[in-house]
Design an enzyme around this catalytic site. Structure first.
Site, PDB file in Angstrom:
ATOM      1  N   ALA A  89     -12.562   0.409   1.813  1.00 55.14           N
ATOM      2  CA  ALA A  89     -12.484  -1.004   2.178  1.00 55.14           C
ATOM      3  C   ALA A  89     -12.202  -0.916   3.879  1.00 55.14           C
ATOM      4  O   ALA A  89     -12.162   0.028   4.208  1.00 55.14           O
ATOM      5  CB  ALA A  89     -10.778  -1.322   1.786  1.00 55.14           C
ATOM      6  N   CYS A 100      -1.446  -0.587  -7.912  1.00 54.24           N
ATOM      7  CA  CYS A 100      -1.895  -1.135  -9.345  1.00 54.24           C
ATOM      8  C   CYS A 100      -1.071  -0.906 -10.356  1.00 54.24           C
ATOM      9  O   CYS A 100      -0.796  -1.876 -11.395  1.00 54.24           O
ATOM     10  CB  CYS A 100      -3.276  -0.748  -9.694  1.00 54.24           C
ATOM     11  SG  CYS A 100      -3.318   1.237  -9.784  1.00 54.24           S
ATOM     12  N   TRP A 120      -7.764   0.063  -0.245  1.00 58.21           N
ATOM     13  CA  TRP A 120      -7.159   0.571   1.105  1.00 58.21           C
ATOM     14  C   TRP A 120      -5.510   0.951   0.583  1.00 58.21           C
ATOM     15  O   TRP A 120      -5.162   1.857   1.457  1.00 58.21           O
ATOM     16  CB  TRP A 120      -6.819  -0.566   2.080  1.00 58.21           C
ATOM     17  CG  TRP A 120      -6.402  -1.718   1.358  1.00 58.21           C
ATOM     18  CD1 TRP A 120      -7.208  -2.826   1.184  1.00 58.21           C
ATOM     19  CD2 TRP A 120      -5.326  -2.175   0.909  1.00 58.21           C
ATOM     20  NE1 TRP A 120      -6.620  -3.748   0.449  1.00 58.21           N
ATOM     21  CE2 TRP A 120      -5.063  -3.361   0.474  1.00 58.21           C
ATOM     22  CE3 TRP A 120      -3.861  -1.401   0.735  1.00 58.21           C
ATOM     23  CZ2 TRP A 120      -4.051  -4.120  -0.334  1.00 58.21           C
ATOM     24  CZ3 TRP A 120      -2.877  -2.069   0.317  1.00 58.21           C
ATOM     25  CH2 TRP A 120      -3.026  -3.394  -0.228  1.00 58.21           C
ATOM     26  N   GLU A 132     -11.641   0.102 -12.005  1.00 53.67           N
ATOM     27  CA  GLU A 132     -10.221   0.179 -12.136  1.00 53.67           C
ATOM     28  C   GLU A 132      -9.701  -0.861 -11.272  1.00 53.67           C
ATOM     29  O   GLU A 132      -9.910  -0.942 -10.055  1.00 53.67           O
ATOM     30  CB  GLU A 132      -9.914   1.424 -11.481  1.00 53.67           C
ATOM     31  CG  GLU A 132     -10.318   2.736 -12.065  1.00 53.67           C
ATOM     32  CD  GLU A 132      -9.519   3.106 -13.434  1.00 53.67           C
ATOM     33  OE1 GLU A 132      -8.495   2.488 -13.720  1.00 53.67           O
ATOM     34  OE2 GLU A 132      -9.909   4.055 -14.226  1.00 53.67           O
ATOM     35  N   LEU A 133      -9.209  -1.935 -12.099  1.00 53.95           N
ATOM     36  CA  LEU A 133      -8.770  -3.288 -11.495  1.00 53.95           C
ATOM     37  C   LEU A 133      -7.019  -3.526 -11.298  1.00 53.95           C
ATOM     38  O   LEU A 133      -6.667  -2.414 -11.214  1.00 53.95           O
ATOM     39  CB  LEU A 133      -9.654  -4.393 -12.184  1.00 53.95           C
ATOM     40  CG  LEU A 133     -11.126  -4.061 -12.422  1.00 53.95           C
ATOM     41  CD1 LEU A 133     -11.784  -5.108 -12.985  1.00 53.95           C
ATOM     42  CD2 LEU A 133     -11.640  -3.975 -10.932  1.00 53.95           C
ATOM     43  N   GLY A 145     -10.312  -1.980  -7.383  1.00 53.80           N
ATOM     44  CA  GLY A 145     -10.049  -2.908  -6.460  1.00 53.80           C
ATOM     45  C   GLY A 145      -9.838  -4.136  -7.492  1.00 53.80           C
ATOM     46  O   GLY A 145      -9.149  -3.932  -8.559  1.00 53.80           O
ATOM     47  N   GLU A 156      -1.294 -11.003 -10.345  1.00 53.68           N
ATOM     48  CA  GLU A 156      -0.647  -9.760 -10.212  1.00 53.68           C
ATOM     49  C   GLU A 156       0.082 -10.010  -8.657  1.00 53.68           C
ATOM     50  O   GLU A 156      -0.418 -10.769  -7.599  1.00 53.68           O
ATOM     51  CB  GLU A 156      -1.727  -8.826  -9.703  1.00 53.68           C
ATOM     52  CG  GLU A 156      -1.479  -7.522  -9.252  1.00 53.68           C
ATOM     53  CD  GLU A 156      -2.557  -6.629  -9.076  1.00 53.68           C
ATOM     54  OE1 GLU A 156      -3.680  -7.198  -8.794  1.00 53.68           O
ATOM     55  OE2 GLU A 156      -1.970  -5.318  -9.041  1.00 53.68           O
TER      56      GLU A 156
END
Ligand code: NAP
Length: 458
Positions: free
Chosen positions: A160, A266, A134, A232-233, A210, A363
């Site tokens: 999301a 991120c 999101w 893609e984290l 996510g 994180e």
């Protein structure tokens, strides 16, 4: 999680959507499959026209879409507009570059393989499932979907659950631009129903942007089904400041890089690693600038920091700060949940964070900065790499030896020297370690969802 729009500035539920039932999901998968059979035989020129037309529509609709993003996830209107403009630019970028990026190469000496001609060609894979977050509801989708569609793939989006209206906007955008109906479809389903879509034989590949647990789950299912996946984290990007840095510029960029998108990107800088010679001065100026940010209504042009997107996101970040405080960290700025409605969390600066504290390893997905003191360049690199993440990074220095030392030594997907981590359509984007697998954007991004076919001709 309910599929609904909830205004993070107030906590009020604005609109709730029924999830698609099994028949509707089946219909949409079949549509994207049928559309792939059409799209794969279209040429680049026609897809370029359709993509440019979709970009033009989005530019025309920028005010409405920006308002939607602010309503659904709380980013400031100004940043919402910037997200949409960048998405349209990237659509045009791939419209122009796809053909060049997907032109294969010929062997200069085909004799070496006993052929008269030997060459490669890129071909689309089919229906690609995109599971998206999101935090940039339009950009995250477009940066994958624009190259995927230009390559001739079709897209199923599971967005999301808190941004259903963004998902529905994207559901029709590419078709309105001219792509066949079914080239892009959104699925309104909860996370628990994604597995069946990954396993569906009409779905060729999957991409997920996510969190790490979601990525591990999807990639393991895709791996079992022998389907390509891109992940893609998360990230916990270091921002290293050395004594030769332009401190004014470093501090201003540090604030922006920690708080852009209300601290929920991120590639936000999250760990500030500062050489001992300038640590105290940096901390003083950084703390002052962070506390000067104006937190409030994201629809107002004077607001720097809007609310966090979800109640649980605010709880998570406050737990990290509280745990650090309890274990002896110093909170210089912020660190308290404000009174009143909405899911606001102030810009926060913490120092004295040690490996026992959750904030060291996890994180911080909100405007919370951790400042570390480093003895020298080697120590700064040690701290920077002491994380399971490896997404992006920034280094502030005027010393070319430092530049070489950090750009070669950092275990990350990107290093920005004297600048802020951002994504550009021209540059590959992605991480190493637990930050992900594969690349988006640039030529690498469009090739991720292609079959690189070798042709040998006698
Ligand atoms: P999330 O909880 O992992 O959700 C992302 C998407 O995955 C949502 O569509 C979610 O659906 C779905 N999902 C969650 N668990 C799933 C599962 N087990 N199986 C299938 N789908 C699942 O992540 P988030 O909290 O929304 O986003 C924040 C994270 O994304 C942060 O870690 C951030 O760093 C990362 N991120 C990375 C990048 C990058 O490019 N590397 C970019 C942006 C964000 P529901 O909403 O229905 O749960």
């Amino acid at each position: 999680m309910a599929i609904q729009t909830t205004n993070p500035a107030t906590g009020d539920v604005v609109k709730t959507f029924d999830p698609h039932d099994a028949d509707e999901v089946e219909r949409r998968i079949q549509m994207t499959h049928d559309a792939f059979l059409k799209l794969k035989s279209t040429d680049f020129a026609i897809r370029r026209d359709w993509m440019n037309q979709a970009a033009a529509l989005m530019e025309d609709e920028i005010e409405d879409v920006a308002a939607l993003l602010t309503l659904e996830m709380g980013k400031t209107l100004e940043q919402a507009r910037a997200e949409i403009a960048k998405s349209a630019t990237t659509m045009r970028f791939y419209a122009d570059r796809a053909e060049e990026y997907l032109t294969g190469s010929a062997l200069e000496e085909p004799d070496a393989v006993g052929a008269k001609k030997a060459y490669t060609r890129y071909q689309p894979l089919g229906v690609v499932l995109a599971v998206m977050p999101w935090n940039y509801p339009i950009w995250q989708v477009v940066r994958f979907a624009a190259p995927a569609l230009m390559a001739g793939n079709t897209v199923l989006l599971k967005h999301a659950s808190n941004v259903p209206q963004a998902a529905l906007y994207l559901d029709t955008l590419f078709h309105r631009g001219g792509f066949p109906e079914g080239a892009f479809r959104s699925l309104l389903i909860p996370a628990s129903r994604v597995e069946a879509v990954v396993r569906d034989e009409r779905v060729a590949a999957v991409t997920l942007t996510g969190s790490e647990p979601a990525g591990r789950s999807i990639a393991s299912i895709a791996g079992f089904e022998v389907k390509h996946s891109v992940l893609e984290l998360g990230g916990s990007d270091p921002f290293i400041v050395m004594p030769s840095a332009d401190l004014d510029a470093a501090v201003a960029t540090a604030v922006e890089s920690r708080t852009i998108n209300n601290g929920q990107a991120c590639i936000n800088a999250k760990r500030f690693i500062v050489h001992a010679d300038i640590h105290d001065e940096f901390l003083k100026r950084f703390g002052r600038s962070m506390s000067a940010l104006r937190m409030g209504d994201p629809t107002q042009a004077t607001t720097d920091l809007g609310p966090l997107a979800t109640a649980s996101g605010r709880e998570d970040i406050h737990e990290l700060v509280s745990d650090a405080r309890t274990q002896g960290a110093q909170i210089h700025v912020g660190g308290e949940v404000p009174e009143g409605g909405g899911w606001y969390y102030p810009a926060t600066v913490v120092s004295g964070v040690t490996p026992e504290m959750r904030l060291y390893a996890e994180e911080a997905f909100g405007p919370v900065a951790t400042v570390f003191k480093a003895d020298d360049a080697k120590d700064a690199l040690r701290i920077a790499n002491d994380t399971t993440f490896g997404l992006s990074s920034a280094v502030w220095t005027q010393d070319e030896q430092d530049v070489e030392f950090f750009t070669s030594g950092l275990d990350v997907g990107a290093v920005f020297v004297n600048g802020m981590s951002v994504s550009y359509p021209e540059l590959p984007f992605g991480g190493v370690k637990d930050s992900g697998i594969g690349r988006e954007l640039s030529a690498e991004g469009i090739r991720e969802f292609c079959n690189l076919k070798s042709v040998w001709q006698a």
